[in-house]
Design a protein around this motif. Structure first.
Motif: not given
Length: 124
Positions: A36, A51, A58, A60, A70-72, A79-81, A96
């Motif tokens: 991101w 990530t 990860t 940052y 962050i996750s996916r 993928v999420y933030l 992204c």
């Protein structure tokens, strides 16, 4: 090729939260490291978080450490933030990006595919 579409941006008060999503097309999402980035008005695009393709590692930027996560989900190609404790200085267009290979990098030029961006505005 990978096509990326961000969503979830909006206007939020300082201290609030937002969750950004980035949906990827294609069957090879799990082979890409993801990142991101954000770009504030009049500034360059900056790294926020990256990530690995499996999500097991990860990294940052200091400016968001402890506030963003962050996750996916490789089954859902997303993928999420998660952004908590937002500050006015977090205001930017968030992008992204996908990078071929398993590991993330912090440089803009290291990424192969980009989404169109989603605006995040944090009011004071």
């Amino acid at each position: 090729q990978v096509q990326l579409v961000e969503s979830g941006g909006g206007l939020v008060q300082a201290g609030g939260s937002l969750r950004l999503s980035c949906a990827a097309s294609g069957r090879t999402f799990s082979s890409y490291a993801m990142g991101w980035f954000r770009q504030a008005p009049g500034k360059g695009r900056e790294f926020v978080v990256g990530t690995t393709r499996s999500g097991d590692s990860t990294y940052y930027a200091d400016s968001v450490k402890g506030r963003f996560t962050i996750s996916r989900n490789n089954f859902q190609n997303t993928v999420y933030l998660q952004m908590n404790s937002l500050k006015p200085e977090d205001t930017a267009v968030y992008y992204c990006a996908a990078r071929s290979g398993g590991y993330y990098y912090t440089g803009v030029n290291e990424y192969d595919y980009w989404g169109q961006g989603t605006q995040v505005t944090v009011s004071s």
